[in-house]
Design a protein around this motif. Structure first.
Motif, PDB file in Angstrom:
ATOM      1  N   ALA A 102     103.799   8.689 -76.013  1.00  0.00           N
ATOM      2  CA  ALA A 102     104.674   9.212 -74.856  1.00  0.00           C
ATOM      3  C   ALA A 102     104.977   8.183 -74.033  1.00  0.00           C
ATOM      4  CB  ALA A 102     103.921  10.415 -74.208  1.00  0.00           C
ATOM      5  N   ARG A 106     108.949   6.582 -73.277  1.00  0.00           N
ATOM      6  CA  ARG A 106     109.356   6.665 -72.012  1.00  0.00           C
ATOM      7  C   ARG A 106     109.718   5.093 -71.640  1.00  0.00           C
ATOM      8  NH1 ARG A 106     106.011   9.507 -67.384  1.00  0.00           N
ATOM      9  NH2 ARG A 106     108.011   9.013 -66.258  1.00  0.00           N
ATOM     10  N   VAL A 187     111.791  11.545 -69.265  1.00  0.00           N
ATOM     11  CA  VAL A 187     110.696  12.769 -69.229  1.00  0.00           C
ATOM     12  C   VAL A 187     111.116  13.858 -70.216  1.00  0.00           C
ATOM     13  CG1 VAL A 187     109.520  14.352 -67.993  1.00  0.00           C
ATOM     14  CG2 VAL A 187     109.614  11.919 -67.074  1.00  0.00           C
ATOM     15  N   THR A 190     111.002  12.791 -74.001  1.00  0.00           N
ATOM     16  CA  THR A 190     109.352  12.446 -74.427  1.00  0.00           C
ATOM     17  C   THR A 190     108.794  13.815 -74.628  1.00  0.00           C
ATOM     18  OG1 THR A 190     109.342  10.467 -73.492  1.00  0.00           O
ATOM     19  CG2 THR A 190     107.317  11.436 -74.128  1.00  0.00           C
ATOM     20  N   GLU A 191     109.160  14.761 -73.674  1.00  0.00           N
ATOM     21  CA  GLU A 191     108.608  16.121 -73.927  1.00  0.00           C
ATOM     22  C   GLU A 191     109.123  16.739 -75.111  1.00  0.00           C
ATOM     23  OE1 GLU A 191     108.233  20.331 -71.445  1.00  0.00           O
ATOM     24  OE2 GLU A 191     108.487  18.283 -70.394  1.00  0.00           O
ATOM     25  N   ARG A 195     106.958  17.818 -78.654  1.00  0.00           N
ATOM     26  CA  ARG A 195     107.061  19.301 -79.137  1.00  0.00           C
ATOM     27  C   ARG A 195     107.374  19.217 -80.535  1.00  0.00           C
ATOM     28  NH1 ARG A 195     109.649  23.373 -74.468  1.00  0.00           N
ATOM     29  NH2 ARG A 195     109.067  24.648 -76.353  1.00  0.00           N
ATOM     30  N   ALA A 204     102.412  19.121 -74.190  1.00  0.00           N
ATOM     31  CA  ALA A 204     103.603  18.075 -74.115  1.00  0.00           C
ATOM     32  C   ALA A 204     104.055  18.078 -72.709  1.00  0.00           C
ATOM     33  CB  ALA A 204     104.889  18.543 -75.097  1.00  0.00           C
ATOM     34  N   ARG A 205     104.107  18.855 -71.844  1.00  0.00           N
ATOM     35  CA  ARG A 205     104.425  18.912 -70.466  1.00  0.00           C
ATOM     36  C   ARG A 205     103.505  18.146 -69.611  1.00  0.00           C
ATOM     37  NH1 ARG A 205     104.562  23.824 -69.586  1.00  0.00           N
ATOM     38  NH2 ARG A 205     106.802  24.097 -70.462  1.00  0.00           N
ATOM     39  N   LYS A 206     102.330  18.467 -70.012  1.00  0.00           N
ATOM     40  CA  LYS A 206     101.210  17.650 -69.449  1.00  0.00           C
ATOM     41  C   LYS A 206     100.978  15.939 -69.715  1.00  0.00           C
ATOM     42  CE  LYS A 206      95.884  17.804 -68.828  1.00  0.00           C
ATOM     43  NZ  LYS A 206      94.704  18.520 -69.031  1.00  0.00           N
ATOM     44  N   THR A 208     103.598  14.146 -70.771  1.00  0.00           N
ATOM     45  CA  THR A 208     104.664  13.540 -70.041  1.00  0.00           C
ATOM     46  C   THR A 208     104.738  13.305 -68.771  1.00  0.00           C
ATOM     47  OG1 THR A 208     106.031  14.663 -72.076  1.00  0.00           O
ATOM     48  CG2 THR A 208     107.260  13.604 -70.465  1.00  0.00           C
TER      49      THR A 208
END
Length: 216
Positions: A102, A106, A187, A190-191, A195, A204-206, A208
């Motif tokens: 990640a 980014r 962001v 990358t999320e 996924r 994925a959210r955490k 990123t």
């Protein structure tokens, strides 16, 4: 635009004055080629174009690169290696492969936003020389494998996973150069990549949302 670091320039070994001069000249040719490739397609570039950009004779170029293909490969390797090594340094100590991946995606996207000359040259070289695509993939292979081993990522084929990461990252660069990049592109992309590689939406959210490591 800062100068590229030539990965073939072995500064760890003692160099004579002649060797140092040769290394500087080669580095200057790589930097000149980067500027040329940022403006025009590699296939449309002649070694005479590089000679004019670097303010040297065509014969000087032939002392370092025999063909345009050899030059393009050298530029691509330098671009990919320089940036990938910078990411590796900043990610040192990050144990999670998914998190390192990640960070790399980014930073790749953000670099394109702040350095369009680098981004344009890289896209053209990747399009021209498949070996550069492979070099970029090599730098994320271990992150993918570690992410799979730690249970965060879940993909069926490593080759397709590598292609997905590189294609998404280079696609984001193109969107940036064409003025189509949305706010928070690094962001969002990358999320989505995490996924697509099998991470749960929450994971994925955490990942990123973690702050990027800072240089120094």
């Amino acid at each position: 635009m800062r100068a590229m670091t030539d990965p073939l320039d072995d500064t760890a070994a003692p160099l004579t004055r002649g060797h140092k001069k040769r290394a500087r000249t080669r580095q200057g040719l790589l930097d000149a080629a980067l500027r040329v490739f940022a403006r025009q397609d590699v296939a449309a570039t002649a070694l005479q174009d590089l000679a004019a950009e670097a303010d040297v004779s065509t014969g000087t170029i032939y002392n370092y690169f025999r063909t345009r293909d050899e030059l393009a490969e050298a530029v691509g390797i330098a671009l990919a290696s320089e940036f990938s090594e910078a990411i590796s340094v900043l990610s040192e100590g990050v144990r999670s492969g998914a998190t390192r991946l990640a960070i790399g995606v980014r930073m790749f996207v953000l670099r394109a936003q702040t350095d369009p000359q680098w981004a344009s040259a890289l896209l053209r070289v990747i399009h021209f020389d498949q070996a550069v695509h492979s070099r970029l993939a090599d730098h994320v292979r271990n992150d993918l494998r570690d992410g799979l081993a730690e249970g965060v990522l879940n993909y069926a084929d490593e080759g397709l996973a590598l292609d997905l990461v590189v294609a998404c990252a280079t696609g984001a660069i193109r969107a940036t150069l064409e003025g189509r990049a949305p706010a928070g592109q690094d962001v969002l992309l990358t999320e989505m990549v995490l996924r697509a590689l099998g991470a749960t939406p929450a994971k994925a959210r955490k990942i990123t949302a973690l702050p990027l490591p800072q240089d120094g």
